[in-house]
Every structure is written in structure tokens, then in C-alpha cells.
Write a protein that holds these residues in place. Structure first.
Motif, PDB file in Angstrom:
ATOM      1  N   ARG A 236       0.654  -1.256  -0.469  1.00 25.06           N
ATOM      2  CA  ARG A 236      -0.576   0.296  -0.174  1.00 25.06           C
ATOM      3  C   ARG A 236       0.907   1.206   0.073  1.00 25.06           C
ATOM      4  N   GLY A 237       0.932   1.785  -1.298  1.00 22.75           N
ATOM      5  CA  GLY A 237       1.782   3.041  -1.356  1.00 22.75           C
ATOM      6  C   GLY A 237       1.451   4.385  -2.590  1.00 22.75           C
ATOM      7  N   THR A 238       1.980   4.318  -2.801  1.00 26.24           N
ATOM      8  CA  THR A 238       1.793   5.019  -4.237  1.00 26.24           C
ATOM      9  C   THR A 238       0.929   4.163  -5.147  1.00 26.24           C
ATOM     10  N   ILE A 239       0.504   4.972  -5.809  1.00 22.74           N
ATOM     11  CA  ILE A 239      -0.469   4.329  -6.734  1.00 22.74           C
ATOM     12  C   ILE A 239       0.440   4.475  -8.037  1.00 22.74           C
ATOM     13  N   PRO A 240       0.692   3.508  -9.330  1.00 18.96           N
ATOM     14  CA  PRO A 240       1.027   3.562 -10.605  1.00 18.96           C
ATOM     15  C   PRO A 240       0.461   4.527 -11.094  1.00 18.96           C
ATOM     16  N   LYS A 241       0.634   5.834 -12.221  1.00 18.77           N
ATOM     17  CA  LYS A 241      -0.186   6.214 -12.483  1.00 18.77           C
ATOM     18  C   LYS A 241      -0.165   5.486 -14.527  1.00 18.77           C
ATOM     19  N   THR A 242      -1.202   5.591 -14.436  1.00 15.44           N
ATOM     20  CA  THR A 242      -2.994   4.516 -15.279  1.00 15.44           C
ATOM     21  C   THR A 242      -1.834   5.688 -17.348  1.00 15.44           C
ATOM     22  N   GLU A 243      -1.401   6.638 -17.075  1.00 16.01           N
ATOM     23  CA  GLU A 243      -1.299   6.975 -17.604  1.00 16.01           C
ATOM     24  C   GLU A 243      -1.011   8.623 -17.445  1.00 16.01           C
ATOM     25  N   GLU A 244      -0.182   9.108 -18.894  1.00 15.50           N
ATOM     26  CA  GLU A 244       1.209  10.302 -18.346  1.00 15.50           C
ATOM     27  C   GLU A 244       0.584  11.463 -18.218  1.00 15.50           C
ATOM     28  N   GLY A 245       1.507  11.918 -17.508  1.00 17.17           N
ATOM     29  CA  GLY A 245       0.659  13.457 -16.321  1.00 17.17           C
ATOM     30  C   GLY A 245      -0.868  13.389 -15.605  1.00 17.17           C
ATOM     31  N   ALA A 246      -0.742  11.731 -15.472  1.00 22.97           N
ATOM     32  CA  ALA A 246      -2.126  11.935 -14.184  1.00 22.97           C
ATOM     33  C   ALA A 246      -1.671  12.235 -12.996  1.00 22.97           C
ATOM     34  N   LYS A 247      -2.708  12.621 -12.311  1.00 23.29           N
ATOM     35  CA  LYS A 247      -2.246  13.410 -10.639  1.00 23.29           C
ATOM     36  C   LYS A 247      -1.971  12.070 -10.137  1.00 23.29           C
ATOM     37  N   LEU A 248      -0.761  12.407  -9.350  1.00 23.78           N
ATOM     38  CA  LEU A 248       0.358  11.154  -8.468  1.00 23.78           C
ATOM     39  C   LEU A 248      -1.085  11.376  -7.608  1.00 23.78           C
ATOM     40  N   GLU A 249      -1.517   9.768  -7.120  1.00 28.27           N
ATOM     41  CA  GLU A 249      -2.435   9.004  -5.898  1.00 28.27           C
ATOM     42  C   GLU A 249      -1.252   8.396  -4.879  1.00 28.27           C
ATOM     43  N   SER A 250      -1.669   7.952  -3.575  1.00 23.69           N
ATOM     44  CA  SER A 250      -1.431   7.188  -2.975  1.00 23.69           C
ATOM     45  C   SER A 250      -2.195   6.660  -1.519  1.00 23.69           C
ATOM     46  N   HIS A 251      -2.247   5.385  -1.279  1.00 26.55           N
ATOM     47  CA  HIS A 251      -3.292   5.268  -0.207  1.00 26.55           C
ATOM     48  C   HIS A 251      -2.138   5.178   0.903  1.00 26.55           C
ATOM     49  N   GLY A 252      -0.751   5.894   0.931  1.00 27.12           N
ATOM     50  CA  GLY A 252       0.174   5.934   1.760  1.00 27.12           C
ATOM     51  C   GLY A 252       1.397   5.862   1.596  1.00 27.12           C
ATOM     52  N   HIS A 253       2.081   5.891   2.349  1.00 26.55           N
ATOM     53  CA  HIS A 253       3.609   6.006   2.415  1.00 26.55           C
ATOM     54  C   HIS A 253       4.554   4.965   3.319  1.00 26.55           C
ATOM     55  N   VAL A 254       5.816   4.373   2.474  1.00 24.58           N
ATOM     56  CA  VAL A 254       6.298   3.622   3.193  1.00 24.58           C
ATOM     57  C   VAL A 254       7.785   4.153   3.090  1.00 24.58           C
ATOM     58  N   ARG A 255       8.803   3.895   4.536  1.00 29.55           N
ATOM     59  CA  ARG A 255      10.163   4.278   4.325  1.00 29.55           C
ATOM     60  C   ARG A 255      10.636   2.895   4.343  1.00 29.55           C
ATOM     61  N   LEU A 256      12.125   2.809   4.023  1.00 28.52           N
ATOM     62  CA  LEU A 256      12.239   1.492   4.832  1.00 28.52           C
ATOM     63  C   LEU A 256      14.136   1.488   4.908  1.00 28.52           C
ATOM     64  N   GLY A 257      15.107   0.710   5.312  1.00 27.79           N
ATOM     65  CA  GLY A 257      16.300   0.812   5.634  1.00 27.79           C
ATOM     66  C   GLY A 257      16.906  -0.105   6.567  1.00 27.79           C
ATOM     67  N   PHE A 258      17.837   0.505   7.456  1.00 23.59           N
ATOM     68  CA  PHE A 258      18.821   0.185   8.505  1.00 23.59           C
ATOM     69  C   PHE A 258      18.713   1.423   9.565  1.00 23.59           C
ATOM     70  N   ALA A 259      18.200   1.081  11.134  1.00 20.44           N
ATOM     71  CA  ALA A 259      18.665   2.055  12.281  1.00 20.44           C
ATOM     72  C   ALA A 259      18.840   0.566  13.059  1.00 20.44           C
ATOM     73  N   ARG A 260      19.569   1.838  14.002  1.00 20.54           N
ATOM     74  CA  ARG A 260      19.966   1.184  15.284  1.00 20.54           C
ATOM     75  C   ARG A 260      19.755   1.199  16.662  1.00 20.54           C
ATOM     76  N   ARG A 261      20.001   1.454  17.530  1.00 21.93           N
ATOM     77  CA  ARG A 261      19.196   1.163  18.519  1.00 21.93           C
ATOM     78  C   ARG A 261      18.412   2.277  19.516  1.00 21.93           C
ATOM     79  N   GLU A 262      19.594   3.202  19.221  1.00 20.17           N
ATOM     80  CA  GLU A 262      19.123   4.549  19.218  1.00 20.17           C
ATOM     81  C   GLU A 262      17.972   5.331  18.954  1.00 20.17           C
ATOM     82  N   ALA A 263      17.832   4.604  17.421  1.00 20.28           N
ATOM     83  CA  ALA A 263      17.021   5.600  16.527  1.00 20.28           C
ATOM     84  C   ALA A 263      15.592   5.554  17.146  1.00 20.28           C
ATOM     85  N   SER A 264      14.874   6.331  16.743  1.00 20.97           N
ATOM     86  CA  SER A 264      13.555   6.514  17.625  1.00 20.97           C
ATOM     87  C   SER A 264      12.339   6.278  16.663  1.00 20.97           C
TER      88      SER A 264
END
Length: 594
Positions: A236-264
Motif C-alpha cells: 500500500r503506497g503510491t499508486i502507479p500512473k495509468t496515463e501520462e500526466g495523471a495526478k499522483l495518488e497514494s494510499h499512504g507512504h513507506v520508508r525502509l532501511g536500517f536503524a540502530r538501537r538509538e533511533a526513535s
């Protein structure tokens, strides 16, 4: 006669002040030989404070008429005694050995020990996972339904503490029965305890979402050395565009990576200096809240995309040289490739606590440091508020400040649907003590590695965003060192294998399929083959078992090689009977509001 009396008086005074050996019996050591060398926070007499290497026998008994002569401040300064002005004190080189005491059993070399009540019968039962209550369901990009649950009846890692499941075991009597354990679901997954509140997961712990602002969750595995790989599918995230120039829509956002113990946990991945993240918007990389363009133009992360993350960290032996200020790149990088593995010195200060139907080990967690806060806010007046606190020197392996030292030959590389996108981050910040510091709590000891430090796979979700993790070994898009290796776009991942030769197949356009020829090295952490993070879970279980046994043997040796009766009338040959002994208090009950 007066002269003779005076001479006798002087002679008696001389004998009283002479250092002759006295015939009085000396004070014996304490018979309670299993008492901890460091005062416990559960001590009923907290007013008695001992120094680090001082026992009760070191405290002189003050009889009537006896006084200890105090040296003047000037005399203490001339001897370099602590308590005077340290800038003016000149230590005597003859006493250098005495001023640096070696770690002793039961202090720096082993965990703290507490006097506890006997375990309850329920403490011997297998650990249980959280209670799942169905919250909602969503449709995945492939049309399948995903059920998300609200988890309850478990503790959250917050308020400066870290929690791990434990169980009472009769085979561990010297450490008072408790050892570490794991509840279901077994294997690598998102940790239910190491996640922010108001996050919803599936029952396997692999799928996560939220209806709130950015929240973060870490996995139950930490990377400390070597090359590792995992994947994350955006459901669930940014919806792929069905046609060129269409407005960007999303169901939410996601970030991923690596975090240490101190990260909030109440912030997205990449918010501070303790985490490195990739955001779905335009495929930017984020560190210390500074997004930077990373994906090629026109590329971003949408629903259905699979993002693969590869991390490489040097061996822990090289890591320790860096944080201890002993790193020499001319020597250590060459020795890194052929050195044998050196085991870490793990010291785990923890105490069992109860939370509803569970029993956990409570450990003091690590906290943010002023230097990294100032690094995130480089201004004449840093985050700490002190003028000129920002460091003029960029982080590097030989930085004068331990928390600002970086790990040589470390990096994070990113793949999208099997296509190599590039190296997002290099020279990651070191995390072993003293680069990481424990929270200022009763019983916290500086420069202790509790085995839980490292870089954790982490995911942040925002208002409906959802993602599924895959720690292997069956990947949706296998990593470069396995069969069916991914294609590259703009850069070959050959350098991820340490510059090994590659077998190239297919040369259409600019897309090349590569299969790195991995050469086996003695040190698995020195640019060895990439491994699925699911294997790291197995390694971590083995490390926990070994550490539990080491702690048990350490306490057994402190007790003189025998099992001490600490439960009221039971010795090592008696049957294990559980129950609360008269006059003993129960293990503390943790109260935590969601």
C-alpha cells in the motif's frame, strides 16, 4: 625521675605508632560470597555506596578513640590523588599499574547480579507471543486480501529500556534460573516489542501498516558484521500512473532501511543520525532528515515494487579498533581479509520483570549522544545548546570523538525489482561502545556491549502505507550472489563482491546480467558472499545460548564452584520446587500504558 618517666612515655608512644605486625585477628571476607560486587538497585540498604573495586571489607571499622588523619589538599594534589584538581595533579609513574585496575570477575567481566524471589510455576512455561485482535483488511496489488491485527498483552521498548522474552530453567540455577527464549512466530520477522504503538501487523510479523503518522518498527535481528540482504514489498503506497500526466495518488507512504538501537520509533527511518532510509517519493535516500536524489530520473517506488537492501559491515575486530582509536588503514584493511574471527565480549546486565502473562528480561537501552545531535544540526550553537558545539571535522574512522567514527568498507546498496539502483550510503557510523552509550539509569555501566547493538532492518509507514518484509532465503528477486542474479542499471554490482571476476551473459542495450564469482575467505565478514538475513536469526539464537551458558558458568565460579542455596532450604541435589519463600518479595510488575 622525671627524665626517666618522660623517656618511658616516649618509648610507649613510639611503639604505638610503629608499623609492627599486630597480633589481633584480621577481619575475614564476607561469608555471603555470592553477593554482587556492584550494589544492586534492589539492595534494602541503598545508602551504603561502594566504589567500583571496593567491597564491604575495604570499609575501615571506626572504633572509639580512633581517627584517620586526612591529608591536605596540597599533599593530595602532589600525589595525583583523585579529588583534587585533576588539571594540576601530576600522577606518579610508579603507581601507574595501581591506578588502572584490571577487570575482575563479577564486575566489568560479568553481568550484575540481583537477589530475586523464587520463580513462579508459570515462569517455567514456554514464552507466549502477543494477543492478536483483528483490526481491518486491505487489498494487495495482486487482488488478495491482507488481514491486519492489533497486538496486545506485550510490552513495548520505550522509557529507555529494552525487553526480551525469558524463561525459568532448572539447568540455570546459578543465574537464578532465568535464560533468554523466543516466542512464536519463530524466525526473522518484525519485532512486536520493538515497534511504535498504533501499528498493525499480520500474525506472521512480516506485514505492517498504520493509520497514524510516521511510525517505525525494527526487526528482531541485528547486523553486526558481514554482508546481508533482505527485501521489502510495497503493498500500500503510491499508486502507479495509468496515463501520462495523471495526478499522483497514494494510499499512504513507506520508508525502509536500517536503524540502530538509538533511533526513535516515533519517527521515520532516516530521521536522525542513527538510521539510513529510502523513501518512496522519487526514490530518495534520507539520512538525518535530509532527502537526496538517488534513483535515476523517472524512477520511484510504487505499489507492487520490491526493494532489496544489501548491507556490508566490517568484522567486529576491525570495528573495535575503530571505536577504540586504534585503527590504522595501512595495516588493518590488509589484515581484515585474512584475520580469523574474534569473539566479542558480551556483558548483559538485565533483570527479569513481569508484564501481565509474560516474563521479560529488562535491559537498559542506549541513548542519543550530544555529538550526533550536533552533527544533525550543524550550527554555531548545536542541539545541545552550547556555543560552538558543532564539530568542524567530518565523521571518519579516526575522528577524535568515538561516536563520530565511521566503519571503513561499509555500505548500503539498493535494488528495485531485481535491478541495481546504486550505493545509497557508504562509511556508516560505528555503533560499538564507546560510540554507543547506555541511558543514565541505576545499574548502567559505560562501554558495555550487551550483544543487541547493530543495524536493524527497519520500516516506517504513514497513514495507510503498508509493506511486507522478506528476510529469505526464498527471495522474490534473488540477491546478486545467487542464481538468477539481478540486472543492473548504470552500475554493475561486481564491486559488492569485493571486485571479484564476473561471468557476463547477455549484452542487449545497457542491461547486463552478472554472476559474481565469490571466493571464500577465512573471515566471513571481509567481503564474503551475501547472506539472507533469515540466517542471521539462527546465528543470533546460537549467540544467545552461548552467552547464557557463559553467564551461568561465571556466576557458578563466583559461588566457588558450587550451586548456592538462595531459595530457602534447597541445595544443588534437592528437587526443584517453586513458590515464593516466606519474607521474600515478588519480582517487580511492569506497568506500561499503551
Amino acid at each position: 625521675m622525671a627524665t626517666e618517666a618522660d623517656s618511658q612515655k616516649k618509648e610507649s608512644l613510639s611503639r604505638a605508632s610503629s608499623p609492627a605486625v599486630t597480633s589481633l585477628p584480621q577481619k575475614r571476607a564476607l561469608e555471603d560470597d555470592h553477593a554482587p560486587s556492584v550494589s544492586s538497585p534492589l539492595n534494602p540498604n541503598p545508602d551504603v555506596k561502594l566504589t567500583k573495586n571496593q567491597s564491604q571489607d575495604d570499609i575501615p571499622s571506626m572504633g572509639p578513640g580512633k581517627r584517620t588523619k586526612k591529608e591536605s589538599l596540597k599533599k593530595r594534589e602532589s600525589k595525583g590523588v583523585a579529588g583534587g584538581d585533576s588539571a594540576r595533579a601530576t600522577p606518579d609513574p610508579k603507581h601507574k599499574k595501581e591506578e588502572t585496575p584490571q577487570p575482575q570477575l563479577g564486575s566489568e567481566s560479568s553481568p550484575l547480579r540481583y537477589k530475586l524471589a523464587p520463580p513462579k510455576p508459570s515462569d517455567f512455561e514456554a514464552a507466549r507471543g502477543p494477543v492478536f485482535t483483528h483490526h481491518h483488511a486491505v487489498l494487495a496489488p495482486d487482488g488478495t486480501s491482507i488481514d491486519f491485527y492489533e497486538t496486545s498483552e506485550h510490552v513495548y521498548n520505550k522509557k529507555n529500556f529494552h525487553y526480551l522474552h525469558c524463561i525459568a530453567d532448572p539447568q540455570f540455577p546459578s543465574s537464578f534460573y532465568y535464560r533468554q527464549t523466543e516466542p512464536e512466530p519463530y524466525g526473522a520477522h518484525i519485532s512486536f516489542e520493538d515497534a511504535a504503538t498504533h501499528m498493525y501487523l499480520d500474525q506472521s510479523g512480516r506485514h505492517i501498516t498504520t493509520d497514524k503518522g510516521f511510525r517505525m518498527a525494527r526487526a528482531n535481528i541485528a547486523v553486526r558484521e558481514g554482508r546481508w540482504y533482505w527485501e521489502c514489498k510495497i503493498t500500500r503506497g503510491t499508486i502507479p500512473k495509468t496515463e501520462e500526466g495523471a495526478k499522483l495518488e497514494s494510499h499512504g507512504h513507506v520508508r525502509l532501511g536500517f536503524a540502530r538501537r538509538e533511533a526513535s520509533l516515533d519517527a521515520p527511518v532516516g530521521f536522525d543520525a542513527y538510521s539510513y532510509g529510502i523513501r518512496d517519493v522519487e526514490g530518495q535516500k534520507v539520512h538525518m532528515s535530509r532527502p537526496k536524489d538517488f534513483f535515476p530520473p523517472g524512477e520511484d517506488i510504487k505499489e507492487g515494487d520490491v526493494i532489496g537492501l544489501e548491507i556490508q559491515l566490517p568484522s567486529e575486530s576491525l570495528h573495535r579498533k575503530v571505536v577504540q582509536g586504534q585503527y590504522n588503514p595501512a595495516v588493518d584493511l590488509i589484515a581484515e581479509e585474512s584475520s580469523s574471527a574474534e569473539g566479542p565480549n558480551i556483558v548483559r546486565d538485565r533483570i527479569p520483570i513481569r508484564f501481565r502473562a509474560h516474563i521479560y528480561f529488562e535491559k537498559i537501552d542506549y541513548h542519543t549522544t550530544k555529538e550526533l545531535e550536533d552533527l544533525m544540526n550543524p550550527s554555531p550553537v548545536g542541539a545541545s545548546g552550547s556555543a560552538g558545539s558543532a564539530s568542524a571535522e567530518a565523521p571518519n574512522p579516526n575522528h577524535p570523538v568515538a561516536s563520530l567514527r565511521t566503519l571503513p568498507k561499509s555500505f548500503i546498496k539498493v535494488y528495485k525489482n531485481g535491478v541495481f539502483m546504486g550505493t545509497a550510503f557508504e562509511d556508516l557510523l560505528a555503533f560499538l561502545p564507546p560510540a554507543s552509550k547506555p541511558q543514565a539509569q541505576v545499574g548502567a555501566r559505560e562501554n558495555m556491549d550487551d550483544g543487541m547493538l547493530g543495524y536493524y532492518p527497519a520500516i516506517s509507514v504513514f497513514r495507510g502505507g503498508a509493506a511486507e518484509v522478506n528476510f529469505g532465503p526464498d527471495f522474490w528477486f534473488p540477491p546478486p550472489d545467487s542464481e538468477g542474479s539481478p540486472t543492473t542499471k548504470g552500475e554493475e554490482p561486481a564491486e559488492a563482491g569485493g571486485g571479484d571476476d564476473v561471468a557476463m551473459t547477455g549484452t542487449e542495450d545497457d542491461t547486463v546480467t552478472v554472476a559474481p564469482v565469490v571466493t571464500k575467505k577465512e573471515n566471513p565478514a571481509a567481503e564474503g558472499p551475501m547472506q539472507p538475513l533469515a540466517r542471521r536469526y539462527d546465528d543470533q539464537i546460537v549467540e544467545d545460548i552461548v552467552a547464557d551458558i557463559v553467564d551461568e558458568v561465571s556466576f557458578w565460579m563466583q559461588d566457588g564452584g558450587r550451586v548456592i542455596d538462595r531459595t530457602g532450604g534447597r541445595d544443588e541435589k534437592a528437587d526443584v520446587t517453586v513458590g515464593v519463600a516466606p519474607g521474600q518479595e515478588e519480582i517487580k510488575e511492569l506497568v506500561q500504558d499503551d
